[in-house]
Design an enzyme around this catalytic site. Sequence first.
Site, PDB file in Angstrom:
ATOM      1  N   GLU A   1     -33.660 -50.298 -27.904  1.00 16.63           N
ATOM      2  CA  GLU A   1     -33.473 -49.024 -28.595  1.00 16.63           C
ATOM      3  C   GLU A   1     -34.216 -47.878 -27.904  1.00 16.63           C
ATOM      4  O   GLU A   1     -33.865 -46.712 -28.088  1.00 16.63           O
ATOM      5  CB  GLU A   1     -33.953 -49.153 -30.052  1.00 16.63           C
ATOM      6  CG  GLU A   1     -33.086 -50.108 -30.854  1.00 16.63           C
ATOM      7  CD  GLU A   1     -33.737 -50.583 -32.143  1.00 16.63           C
ATOM      8  OE1 GLU A   1     -33.029 -50.760 -33.125  1.00 16.63           O
ATOM      9  OE2 GLU A   1     -34.960 -50.806 -32.154  1.00 16.63           O
TER      10      GLU A   1
ATOM     11  N   ASP B   1     -24.282 -54.204 -37.580  1.00 15.10           N
ATOM     12  CA  ASP B   1     -23.690 -55.294 -38.368  1.00 15.10           C
ATOM     13  C   ASP B   1     -23.518 -54.806 -39.797  1.00 15.10           C
ATOM     14  O   ASP B   1     -23.875 -53.674 -40.126  1.00 15.10           O
ATOM     15  CB  ASP B   1     -24.605 -56.522 -38.307  1.00 15.10           C
ATOM     16  CG  ASP B   1     -25.984 -56.223 -38.880  1.00 15.10           C
ATOM     17  OD1 ASP B   1     -26.156 -56.369 -40.090  1.00 15.10           O
ATOM     18  OD2 ASP B   1     -26.886 -55.801 -38.115  1.00 15.10           O
TER      19      ASP B   1
HETATM   20  N1  ADE Z   1     -31.287 -54.269 -38.361  1.00 13.69           N
HETATM   21  C1  ADE Z   1     -30.027 -54.425 -37.921  1.00 13.69           C
HETATM   22  N2  ADE Z   1     -29.300 -55.158 -38.771  1.00 13.69           N
HETATM   23  C2  ADE Z   1     -30.106 -55.486 -39.790  1.00 13.69           C
HETATM   24  C3  ADE Z   1     -29.946 -56.257 -40.961  1.00 13.69           C
HETATM   25  N3  ADE Z   1     -28.788 -56.824 -41.250  1.00 13.69           N
HETATM   26  N4  ADE Z   1     -31.013 -56.394 -41.783  1.00 13.69           N
HETATM   27  C4  ADE Z   1     -32.196 -55.805 -41.493  1.00 13.69           C
HETATM   28  N5  ADE Z   1     -32.402 -55.101 -40.387  1.00 13.69           N
HETATM   29  C5  ADE Z   1     -31.374 -54.929 -39.543  1.00 13.69           C
END
Ligand code: ADE
Length: 282
Positions: A36, A239
Amino acid sequence: MFIPGWALCLSLSWAVGAEAPKREPLTAVMGAMVMEVELLAGQLKDAKEHAFSGVPFITGTLAGRKVVLACSGSGKVHAAMTTTLLLDHFKPAEVLFTGVAGAINPALDRGDIVVAEKIAQHDFGDLTTQGFEPKGPGRAPNGRRPPLFIASPKPLLELAGKAGKGLTFEKVPTATGEHVPAIHHGVIVTGDVFVSSPAKKAELRKQFNADAVEMEGGAVAQICWHQQVPCLVIRSMSDKADASAALDFVSFAEVAAQNSAKLTMAILELLAKPPAPPPKPQ
Ligand code: ADE
């Protein structure tokens, strides 16, 4: 004389005072993972390395703005430690946090960006036989108690809105077709857990009206709230925090990190611009 602990906390809080410390014309840009931050580190001009308590920082110029870059590592404790060191040693005028998150709002897809209008820690509260009740973090040693939701400062939100206008993002190929990422302003929640559970996702939506979940932003915002430093968390969805989250993360974290970095760069460009002079009297 016996002084109860809470009284000591309160008297210290008065002694410390509530005045905001003097800040430098410098923006702190933080991310949790190397992925990042390295996108931005690669574009730094006049890069100079520093380390405090073994935590590395890089200063330089990005998009014409003086910055200090830091990679916090995952989770709230690492984020809080890095933010505290950063604020103490570099005294930035504001903090931008960039990175990826899991989408909680069903309208969001991978690649979309959420700029936090407000941010809360979703794992701080009371767990009883009635279930989990979120509470804001408790009273700090200086006697101040942050709210459950920490609001982002209006000027930074407006700047992010301006910076996002005209920005375009590459289409993200998903199982249901190509998705064109867009920028939303909304609610981000933070906790020390990678959410990969439809049940938890539904709970976060219900309890917080959350749009996105991640693992650091709330901690950074809490430290900045205490020190009265403006802070803005920017996250792009890697996600959907569901059963496929771990697999999606592998496929989409990179493009999500890029999208978030792109908006962060556009905000830095605006921060670098001197404010417009006041209109001349007629
Ligand atoms: N960062 C990226 N995806 C995530 C998730 N599903 N839960 C917590 N932090 C995250």
